[in-house]
Every structure is written in structure tokens, then in C-alpha cells.
Design an enzyme around this catalytic site. Structure first.
Site, PDB file in Angstrom:
ATOM      1  N   LYS A  13       0.810  -1.109  -0.051  1.00  0.00           N
ATOM      2  CA  LYS A  13       0.062   0.100   0.082  1.00  0.00           C
ATOM      3  C   LYS A  13       0.746   1.192   0.156  1.00  0.00           C
ATOM      4  O   LYS A  13       0.731   2.318  -0.766  1.00  0.00           O
ATOM      5  CB  LYS A  13      -1.138  -0.101   1.176  1.00  0.00           C
ATOM      6  CG  LYS A  13      -2.130  -1.135   1.247  1.00  0.00           C
ATOM      7  CD  LYS A  13      -2.769  -0.818   2.347  1.00  0.00           C
ATOM      8  CE  LYS A  13      -1.721  -1.213   3.651  1.00  0.00           C
ATOM      9  NZ  LYS A  13      -1.440  -2.167   3.960  1.00  0.00           N
ATOM     10  N   THR A  15       3.936   1.670  -0.863  1.00  0.00           N
ATOM     11  CA  THR A  15       4.885   1.733  -2.143  1.00  0.00           C
ATOM     12  C   THR A  15       3.913   2.277  -3.284  1.00  0.00           C
ATOM     13  O   THR A  15       4.093   3.364  -3.600  1.00  0.00           O
ATOM     14  CB  THR A  15       5.408   0.362  -2.564  1.00  0.00           C
ATOM     15  OG1 THR A  15       6.074  -0.039  -1.456  1.00  0.00           O
ATOM     16  CG2 THR A  15       6.118   0.489  -3.994  1.00  0.00           C
ATOM     17  N   ASP A  78      -3.280   6.201   2.525  1.00  0.00           N
ATOM     18  CA  ASP A  78      -2.809   4.826   2.307  1.00  0.00           C
ATOM     19  C   ASP A  78      -3.315   4.050   3.720  1.00  0.00           C
ATOM     20  O   ASP A  78      -3.166   4.392   4.890  1.00  0.00           O
ATOM     21  CB  ASP A  78      -1.065   4.973   2.824  1.00  0.00           C
ATOM     22  CG  ASP A  78      -0.415   3.532   3.208  1.00  0.00           C
ATOM     23  OD1 ASP A  78      -1.147   2.525   3.286  1.00  0.00           O
ATOM     24  OD2 ASP A  78       0.786   3.686   3.418  1.00  0.00           O
TER      25      ASP A  78
END
Length: 204
Positions: A13, A15, A78
């Protein structure tokens, strides 16, 4: 514009969120898991620290989202508060690691905060098999994750798949088993094409 990136532990996530932020010039809304004062204790004693961990994550994600929503035009989050409420908390409850009283208290708090938050314009789900997740978790080498139970990851994964299928908003899925967005520019380009296909109608 509000893009949310969702996925199980180790799915990538952060990344992907960082890559989306860089590609589109959006602002990141993320929590540093390592800063969570409960995370290490939780993986060592889930029953004792489950409620503390979930409440902490919920309030942090809500606070970061609302601060960013008011300040920036385009954001990428995120992990969402939905995942806390519809995946992690019920999973802990079903495993007997979160009492019914604590679970009901948590859900009441979530319902209040959720009524005050905007929904994502697009949900991006990083879907991965359990072997892939275990491999990715092992590769990143976080010490506190070395004690994660296999049954915990497995049950979370099923809940993620079920939740994504039932999610009613605009959404896309990224097949982590077959798309290496870190090592393959083509794979990352494919993800961006999927995002563009969903976002473009929103700009018309």
C-alpha cells in the site's frame, strides 16, 4: 480528488501510494505504523492490546484524513478507516481477541467518525495471495511483524476480498501476485492506466 489505497499487511500500500503521489502530484495521507505505541505489544499479545491498537489507528486515520481534506485539493490515503472497521476489528472479534463489549464500543466510535468523513473518489485494492503476502512481509524485515500469526493473515485476506466485492463506490483491483509495480515499469503503467480510466470521467 481523494484516492484511497487498500490492502492486507505487506501488500504494498505505502509503495503504491507513494508512486501515485509522485505520478499525479497529489498529497500523501499516511500513518507511520512504526510510530504506533501499541504495535509491538499487539503482535506479542493480541488479546491484551487489540482494542487499544484499533482505537489508536481509527483516530489517527480520521484526524490525518480530515486535516488533509481541508488543506489539500488532491490526496492519496494509505489505508482507510473502512479497513479498520470492516476487516481488522471484526477479524479480531471473531478470533476471540477483541471482546464483544470492546468491539461494539469500537464500532459505535467508527460510525460517528465515518459520518463526518468524505468517501473516496476511487478505491484501489491491492489483492494478494497469502504466500505472496508472507513473502513480502518477510522481505521487508520488520522485527515486530516476525510474530504475525498465519491464521491472522489468512482470515484478514478473506475479509479483504469479501469487503472489496461488496464495496459500492468506484474501485479497481491490482493483482499483486502478477504485477510487480516496483521492478516493472510496464506493470506500474498498467496500474496508472486503470486509475486514469476511472478518474477521467470524474473530470468531465
Amino acid at each position: 480528488m481523494y484516492i484511497a489505497v487498500a490492502g492486507n499487511i505487506g501488500s504494498g500500500k505505502t509503495t503504491l501510494s507513494d508512486l501515485v503521489v509522485k505520478h499525479y502530484g497529489y498529497t500523501a495521507v499516511s500513518d507511520q505504523t512504526e510510530d504506533n505505541p501499541y504495535i509491538v505489544n499487539f503482535y506479542n499479545d493480541m488479546r491484551r492490546w487489540a482494542f487499544n491498537l484499533q482505537v489508536y489507528f481509527l483516530q489517527r486515520r480520521y484526524t490525518h484524513l480530515m486535516e488533509s481534506w481541508k488543506k489539500y485539493k488532491n490526496i492519496v490515503q494509505d489505508r482507510t478507516i473502512y479497513e479498520d472497521a470492516f476487516i481488522f476489528a471484526p477479524n479480531l472479534h471473531s478470533m476471540g481477541l477483541l471482546s464483544t463489549t470492546d468491539y461494539e464500543t469500537y464500532i459505535s466510535l467508527f460510525n460517528l467518525l465515518n459520518s463526518l468523513t468524505p468517501a473516496p473518489d476511487l478505491l484501489v485494492y491491492l489483492k494478494a495471495s497469502v504466500p505472496t503476502l508472507i513473502n513480502l512481509i518477510t522481505k521487508r524485515g520488520r522485527i515486530y511483524e516476525s510474530s504475525i500469526r498465519l491464521d491472522y493473515i489468512t482470515s484478514l485476506n478473506q475479509r479483504y476480498d469479501d469487503w472489496f466485492e461488496s464495496y459500492k463506490g468506484r474501485k479497481i483491483v491490482v493483482d499483486v501476485d502478477n504485477l510487480n509495480i516496483i521492478e516493472s515499469p510496464e506493470a506500474l503503467g498498467e496500474v496508472f492506466e486503470k486509475i486514469n480510466a476511472e478518474l477521467n470521467p470524474l473530470f468531465k
